[in-house]
Scaffold this motif. Sequence first.
Motif, PDB file in Angstrom:
ATOM      1  N   SER A   1       0.830  -1.199   0.000  1.00 35.48           N
ATOM      2  CA  SER A   1       0.000   0.000   0.000  1.00 35.48           C
ATOM      3  C   SER A   1       0.860   1.243   0.000  1.00 35.48           C
ATOM      4  O   SER A   1       1.979   1.250   0.532  1.00 35.48           O
ATOM      5  CB  SER A   1      -0.896   0.001   1.246  1.00 35.48           C
ATOM      6  OG  SER A   1      -1.684   1.175   1.322  1.00 35.48           O
ATOM      7  N   VAL A   2       0.319   2.291  -0.601  1.00 32.99           N
ATOM      8  CA  VAL A   2       0.936   3.614  -0.565  1.00 32.99           C
ATOM      9  C   VAL A   2      -0.180   4.632  -0.363  1.00 32.99           C
ATOM     10  O   VAL A   2      -1.289   4.454  -0.866  1.00 32.99           O
ATOM     11  CB  VAL A   2       1.732   3.900  -1.850  1.00 32.99           C
ATOM     12  CG1 VAL A   2       0.831   3.930  -3.082  1.00 32.99           C
ATOM     13  CG2 VAL A   2       2.537   5.184  -1.734  1.00 32.99           C
ATOM     14  N   ARG A   3       0.135   5.671   0.412  1.00 33.69           N
ATOM     15  CA  ARG A   3      -0.837   6.722   0.652  1.00 33.69           C
ATOM     16  C   ARG A   3      -0.393   7.971  -0.088  1.00 33.69           C
ATOM     17  O   ARG A   3       0.731   8.464   0.126  1.00 33.69           O
ATOM     18  CB  ARG A   3      -0.975   7.020   2.140  1.00 33.69           C
ATOM     19  CG  ARG A   3      -2.068   8.045   2.456  1.00 33.69           C
ATOM     20  CD  ARG A   3      -2.273   8.181   3.953  1.00 33.69           C
ATOM     21  NE  ARG A   3      -3.271   9.169   4.293  1.00 33.69           N
ATOM     22  CZ  ARG A   3      -4.587   8.952   4.310  1.00 33.69           C
ATOM     23  NH1 ARG A   3      -5.046   7.754   4.004  1.00 33.69           N
ATOM     24  NH2 ARG A   3      -5.434   9.908   4.638  1.00 33.69           N
ATOM     25  N   LEU A   4      -1.248   8.482  -0.949  1.00 34.23           N
ATOM     26  CA  LEU A   4      -0.965   9.692  -1.713  1.00 34.23           C
ATOM     27  C   LEU A   4      -2.027  10.714  -1.382  1.00 34.23           C
ATOM     28  O   LEU A   4      -3.224  10.455  -1.594  1.00 34.23           O
ATOM     29  CB  LEU A   4      -0.970   9.393  -3.214  1.00 34.23           C
ATOM     30  CG  LEU A   4       0.035   8.361  -3.690  1.00 34.23           C
ATOM     31  CD1 LEU A   4      -0.131   8.118  -5.186  1.00 34.23           C
ATOM     32  CD2 LEU A   4       1.459   8.798  -3.374  1.00 34.23           C
ATOM     33  N   ILE A   5      -1.585  11.860  -0.851  1.00 35.16           N
ATOM     34  CA  ILE A   5      -2.480  12.932  -0.412  1.00 35.16           C
ATOM     35  C   ILE A   5      -3.456  12.326   0.605  1.00 35.16           C
ATOM     36  O   ILE A   5      -3.072  12.079   1.735  1.00 35.16           O
ATOM     37  CB  ILE A   5      -3.201  13.595  -1.601  1.00 35.16           C
ATOM     38  CG1 ILE A   5      -2.176  14.045  -2.646  1.00 35.16           C
ATOM     39  CG2 ILE A   5      -4.023  14.793  -1.113  1.00 35.16           C
ATOM     40  CD1 ILE A   5      -2.773  14.631  -3.899  1.00 35.16           C
ATOM     41  N   ALA A   6      -4.684  12.057   0.251  1.00 31.85           N
ATOM     42  CA  ALA A   6      -5.640  11.543   1.227  1.00 31.85           C
ATOM     43  C   ALA A   6      -6.196  10.188   0.815  1.00 31.85           C
ATOM     44  O   ALA A   6      -7.238   9.761   1.338  1.00 31.85           O
ATOM     45  CB  ALA A   6      -6.782  12.532   1.407  1.00 31.85           C
ATOM     46  N   THR A   7      -5.511   9.496  -0.077  1.00 32.72           N
ATOM     47  CA  THR A   7      -6.036   8.243  -0.614  1.00 32.72           C
ATOM     48  C   THR A   7      -5.033   7.119  -0.409  1.00 32.72           C
ATOM     49  O   THR A   7      -3.851   7.284  -0.709  1.00 32.72           O
ATOM     50  CB  THR A   7      -6.333   8.388  -2.114  1.00 32.72           C
ATOM     51  OG1 THR A   7      -7.271   9.447  -2.309  1.00 32.72           O
ATOM     52  CG2 THR A   7      -6.905   7.094  -2.680  1.00 32.72           C
ATOM     53  N   ASN A   8      -5.526   5.993   0.079  1.00 32.70           N
ATOM     54  CA  ASN A   8      -4.711   4.782   0.187  1.00 32.70           C
ATOM     55  C   ASN A   8      -4.912   3.933  -1.067  1.00 32.70           C
ATOM     56  O   ASN A   8      -6.044   3.655  -1.455  1.00 32.70           O
ATOM     57  CB  ASN A   8      -5.112   3.967   1.412  1.00 32.70           C
ATOM     58  CG  ASN A   8      -4.748   4.653   2.710  1.00 32.70           C
ATOM     59  OD1 ASN A   8      -3.675   5.235   2.826  1.00 32.70           O
ATOM     60  ND2 ASN A   8      -5.635   4.598   3.675  1.00 32.70           N
TER      61      ASN A   8
END
Length: 115
Positions: free
Chosen positions: A96-103
């Motif tokens: 998993s990676v979190r970008l801004i406010a999305t996983n």
Amino acid sequence: QVQLVESGGGLVQAGGSLRLSCAASGIIFSINTMHWYRQAPGKQRDLVATITSGGTTNYADSVEGRFTISRDNAKRTVYLQMNNLKPEDTAVYYCSVRLIATNYWGQGTQVTVSS
């Protein structure tokens, strides 16, 4: 678009080892913190290990000393080396990676540890 593709799962006896891989695309891989999670049947998805862009790692207590997370920025890949596997490690493993406010999640890879 962001894509995470896990591989390396399988069936192994207790005490054995597996190495999971997660290939990432659609992100600037080198600057992102990457995570491995797992979800056993009927249970919530739990964080297993994290590696920052600088290589700092953190582990769940249940896997500390047995699992090692690493990354290869040139290959845009994060790994999870799992040693001394136990039946309770049986789960679907996700990167998993979190970008801004999305996983963002991969499709998962099944790990089954027999006793």
